[in-house]
Write an enzyme that holds these catalytic residues in place. Structure first.
Site, PDB file in Angstrom:
ATOM      1  N   LYS A 480      86.033  29.246  87.191  1.00 31.80           N
ATOM      2  CA  LYS A 480      86.395  27.924  87.720  1.00 31.80           C
ATOM      3  C   LYS A 480      87.822  27.638  87.268  1.00 31.80           C
ATOM      4  O   LYS A 480      88.083  27.555  86.067  1.00 31.80           O
ATOM      5  CB  LYS A 480      85.423  26.872  87.189  1.00 31.80           C
ATOM      6  CG  LYS A 480      85.732  25.432  87.614  1.00 31.80           C
ATOM      7  CD  LYS A 480      84.587  24.509  87.208  1.00 31.80           C
ATOM      8  CE  LYS A 480      84.951  23.044  87.327  1.00 31.80           C
ATOM      9  NZ  LYS A 480      83.887  22.178  86.795  1.00 31.80           N
ATOM     10  N   CYS A 530      89.531  23.807  91.480  1.00 34.15           N
ATOM     11  CA  CYS A 530      89.164  22.481  90.975  1.00 34.15           C
ATOM     12  C   CYS A 530      90.435  21.817  90.475  1.00 34.15           C
ATOM     13  O   CYS A 530      91.312  22.469  89.929  1.00 34.15           O
ATOM     14  CB  CYS A 530      88.169  22.636  89.819  1.00 34.15           C
ATOM     15  SG  CYS A 530      87.667  21.074  89.067  1.00 34.15           S
ATOM     16  N   ASP A 538      92.703  22.053  99.404  1.00 34.90           N
ATOM     17  CA  ASP A 538      93.607  22.279 100.532  1.00 34.90           C
ATOM     18  C   ASP A 538      93.467  23.705 101.023  1.00 34.90           C
ATOM     19  O   ASP A 538      92.882  24.566 100.362  1.00 34.90           O
ATOM     20  CB  ASP A 538      95.051  21.970 100.127  1.00 34.90           C
ATOM     21  CG  ASP A 538      95.475  22.747  98.896  1.00 34.90           C
ATOM     22  OD1 ASP A 538      95.568  23.983  98.978  1.00 34.90           O
ATOM     23  OD2 ASP A 538      95.705  22.125  97.831  1.00 34.90           O
ATOM     24  N   GLU A 618      59.713  17.021  88.979  1.00 33.84           N
ATOM     25  CA  GLU A 618      61.080  17.282  89.454  1.00 33.84           C
ATOM     26  C   GLU A 618      61.428  18.768  89.317  1.00 33.84           C
ATOM     27  O   GLU A 618      62.128  19.329  90.149  1.00 33.84           O
ATOM     28  CB  GLU A 618      62.083  16.419  88.684  1.00 33.84           C
ATOM     29  CG  GLU A 618      62.023  14.948  89.097  1.00 33.84           C
ATOM     30  CD  GLU A 618      62.939  14.057  88.265  1.00 33.84           C
ATOM     31  OE1 GLU A 618      63.470  13.086  88.822  1.00 33.84           O
ATOM     32  OE2 GLU A 618      63.107  14.323  87.053  1.00 33.84           O
TER      33      GLU A 618
END
Ligand code: GLA
Length: 736
Positions: A480, A530, A538, A618
């Site tokens: 990342k 990020c 973009d 959940e």
């Protein structure tokens, strides 16, 4: 063939599947823009008019003819100094201090394939069926007085209705020039009533949709932040005032660049419109010595006569198949869990392992270790620049942690912020001059950090080496790449006084250089872009990072608006999107986990919470969500995307859908934004189905005609409250 040149008339015509673009060299050698729009035959030269206009000057060679003025004529690349008083695409300062430029046709070349740009991201033709027939047109223009040669580059992907533009500037004169403003694309419209659509925002609330009428004067958006920014996205649309999602003419411009930019729309005295996009000129000045060459980044143009939805799908296709690269370009990416919102800086190896273990039991495929694993980094005040693993914090080497996580059957990914430096870091202590700071001034801090001078190769080399050492030390399959502040105090020790205006652009080239090295040397690596979420979302980044963290805002309801705005210019596969905890960390909202997943699945799907803290029920849902995402991945990522509502107008219900291009399968997703007593029923009309086919809905087994769902619509069931989600998965029945 997509590009045609008619010698006698000096007429250039570009044909794509549904569009035509036309230019002509006129009697004085100026390159005029004749037309861009739906496919046409023949010359569009009849559109030009010549009148004697007061205060609109005439070029010297027009002699007594006062009806010829560049102040009125549509041009391909207007510059300062020719008597055109509208906003120019090019401003050059000559060695004698003057600002005149006068570009006339010199030569041209048509060739097969799509041009590339050195050191810059650009659309490529590729080998897929959709890339066949790509061509390049280069038109060289020359200023005889200063020797500047401007080459306009046009790349044509005919089947995608995509035309790209870029510009090359070369000083063939004897004296130095200074580039002051370089737009990469400019479109002149002779008439028409248009709206301009742009996507403004802020940190954690990016890409809001704004549509306003084009008025007299200029409307300008852009970024002075050194990044494309959260505040304005470098993607704009000029739409006929009548245009809607499904009808009407619209033009897009997407900048394949991730730094400071400028997009302008200007309505002039004769109601003509000029739309342009390029580098932010206020902070820009580029010395162009004799013999030197400069490239302006690419702009992707597209036109649709079938509304905004079709225009977006043109951009989705080109981004997905002709801009994104790498192993994960078109294959499913691992469903990931990111520890940021689960732990922030407060973790150790065991805690990470436990998060991964719980996640792996539910089917999550990759663990991403976010900020805080390196140097001295337990808060955001220190450590950036020191890309050495904090083994004390992890309780062992990175490799040992990765092996444990791999042992769970999970891949491993890691966070970096290569462009940054903390003052409290070994790197800063060793190289204080590597951080941007203006001599004699104290720098502006952002998130308590400074920006590294990526215009310097030795800085990029050093960071690359440190990070590649980490990548080589363990089986890291995802990176990342973050960037957490706006750039200020731009001063490079390596540049002379007259070169400081070039530093921001060189910085971006340094970032691209490092990203390209990672792409080349780690071909298996999936990189997610990020910048505090979507501050650098973009087309430029997509060349290196096929997905980008869309926003630091993980609330499903805010995300509906953020992802809606994002969808105008970018494909769903590019949108990093996670299910996070409730109350949401950004806005405190509570939404059901099913709704959070529904919204996150309209993207590159993942989780960002401690899954051991959710209920057993959940957990079961999470398990099912991941299986469902795998089942639906193909229609979501490879299908065509349709916006069914505008969440900025419709405050009641948001809906969108995906449909396979051949109509074989579709997925509709909807979320209630509001709740009322005795609520009215909401209907949605579906799109992109095969009108003649019968579809079976997966969960209910009910059958519908494609035409009925598109023309008549379908009621959304009462979902019993706000923030509830609903899904309709349609499979086309085989013909008997
Ligand atoms: C940025 C990112 C977040 C997270 C933090 C870490 O804000 O957008 O996702 O990585 O940095 O500091």
């Amino acid at each position: 063939m997509a590009i045609y040149y008619q010698e006698q008339e000096q007429l250039f015509t570009i044909h794509t599947e549904h569009t035509t673009y036309q230019m002509q060299v006129d009697r004085y050698g100026y390159l005029l823009h004749l037309y861009y729009g739906s496919s046409v035959e023949g010359s569009m030269n009849h559109l030009l008019t010549y009148e004697d206009r007061g205060f609109s000057g005439n070029p010297y060679e027009a002699e007594a003819d006062r009806t010829y003025s560049l102040d009125v004529l549509p041009q391909e690349y207007p510059c300062q100094g020719t008597g055109d008083f509208r906003s120019p695409a090019l401003v050059v300062k000559n060695a004698d201090g003057t600002y005149s430029t006068n570009l006339k046709y010199l030569s041209h070349q048509i060739r097969d394939g799509k041009y590339g740009l050195p050191g810059l991201p650009a659309v490529y033709a590729g080998t897929e069926a959709t890339g066949n027939g790509a061509q390049t047109l280069e038109i060289a223009l020359k200023d005889e007085a200063n020797g500047l040669v401007v080459t306009l580059l046009y790349g044509v992907l005919p089947e995608l209705d995509i035309i790209t533009r870029a510009v090359k500037l070369e000083n063939r004169g004897n004296a130095g020039l200074e580039l002051k403003k370089v737009q990469s694309a400019c479109l002149d419209f002779l008439y028409g009533a248009y709206d301009w659509i742009q996507f403004y925002g802020r940190h954690a609330m990016e890409r809001n949709f704004q549509r306003t009428a084009v008025q007299h004067g200029s409307q300008v958006i852009g970024s002075r932040r050194g990044t494309s920014s959260h505040q304005y996205n470098p993607f704009v649309i000029l739409a006929d005032r009548e245009a809607t999602e499904d009808f009407g003419s619209c033009y897009g411009m997407s900048f394949v660049y991730s730094g400071a930019f400028k997009a302008e729309v200007e309505k002039d005295q004769y109601d003509q419109i000029r739309l342009s996009m390029g580098l932010q000129d206020e902070l820009f000045s580029w010395p162009l010595d004799p013999g030197a060459v400069f490239y302006g980044p690419e702009v992707i143009l597209s036109f649709s006569s079938a509304g905004l939805g079709a225009l977006s799908r043109n951009y989705h296709r080109v981004c997905r198949h002709h801009l994104c690269r790498g192993k994960y370009k078109t294959i499913p990416r691992p469903v990931l869990i990111n520890n940021w919102e689960a732990t922030y800086f407060d973790f150790n190896g065991e805690k990470l392992y436990q998060i991964a273990k719980q996640a792996s039991e539910l089917g999550v495929e990759m663990m991403v270790l976010d900020d805080g694993w390196f140097g001295k980094r337990d808060t955001d005040f220190s450590g950036l620049g020191d890309w050495q693993v904090n083994e004390a914090k992890l309780g062992g080497t990175l490799n040992s942690l990765v092996e444990r996580i791999n042992g769970l059957g999970m891949k491993f990914g890691i966070w970096v912020e290569p462009e940054m430096i903390s003052e409290d870091s070994d790197l800063y202590r060793a190289h204080p001059d590597w951080a941007f700071a203006v001599p004699g001034r104290k720098p502006v801090r952002g998130r308590s950090q400074l920006v590294l001078d990526f215009s310097r190769k030795e800085v990029v080399d050093h960071i690359y080496e440190q990070i590649s050492r980490v990548l080589d030390s363990a089986r890291i399959e995802y990176l990342k790449w973050d960037m957490n502040r706006s750039i200020t105090d731009v001063f490079s020790c390596a540049a002379a006084a007259d070169g400081q205006g070039a530093v921001l652009y060189r910085y971006m080239l340094g970032v691209y250089d490092m990203l390209e090295r990672l792409h080349q040397n780690y071909p298996e690596l999936l990189i997610e872009g990020c910048s505090g979420g979507g501050g650098r979302f973009d087309a430029g980044m997509l060349y290196y990072t096929p997905q980008i963290w869309c926003s630091d805002n993980t609330d499903a309801i805010d995300r509906i608006r953020i992802q809606y705005g994002t969808s105008f210019g970018y494909p769903v596969s590019a949108v990093g999107s996670h299910v996070s905890a409730v109350p949401n960390h950004q806005n405190g909202r509570i939404t059901p986990i099913g709704t959070r997943a529904c919204v996150a699945m309209a993207g590159s799907f993942g989780y960002e919470l401690d899954l051991s803290r959710i209920t057993e029920k959940e957990k079961q849902e999470v398990k099912e969500q991941i299986q469902e995402f795998h089942r639906l991945w193909d229609v979501i990522h490879n299908g065509d995307y349709y916006r069914l509502t505008n969440p900025f107008d419709n405050q009641e219900l948001a809906a969108w859908m995906f449909a396979k291009e051949d109509g074989a399968e579709a997925l509709v997703q909807a979320v209630t934004l509001n709740a009322h007593g005795n609520s009215i029923t909401h209907y949605i009309r579906l799109k992109g189905l095969d009108p003649k086919a019968v579809y079976r809905e997966e969960t209910t087994g009910r059958r519908y005609f494609g035409s009925g769902l598109m023309a008549g619509g379908i009621p959304v069931p009462q979902l019993g409250g706000e923030y509830q989600s609903w899904q309709l998965h349609l499979i086309r029945e085989q013909e008997e």
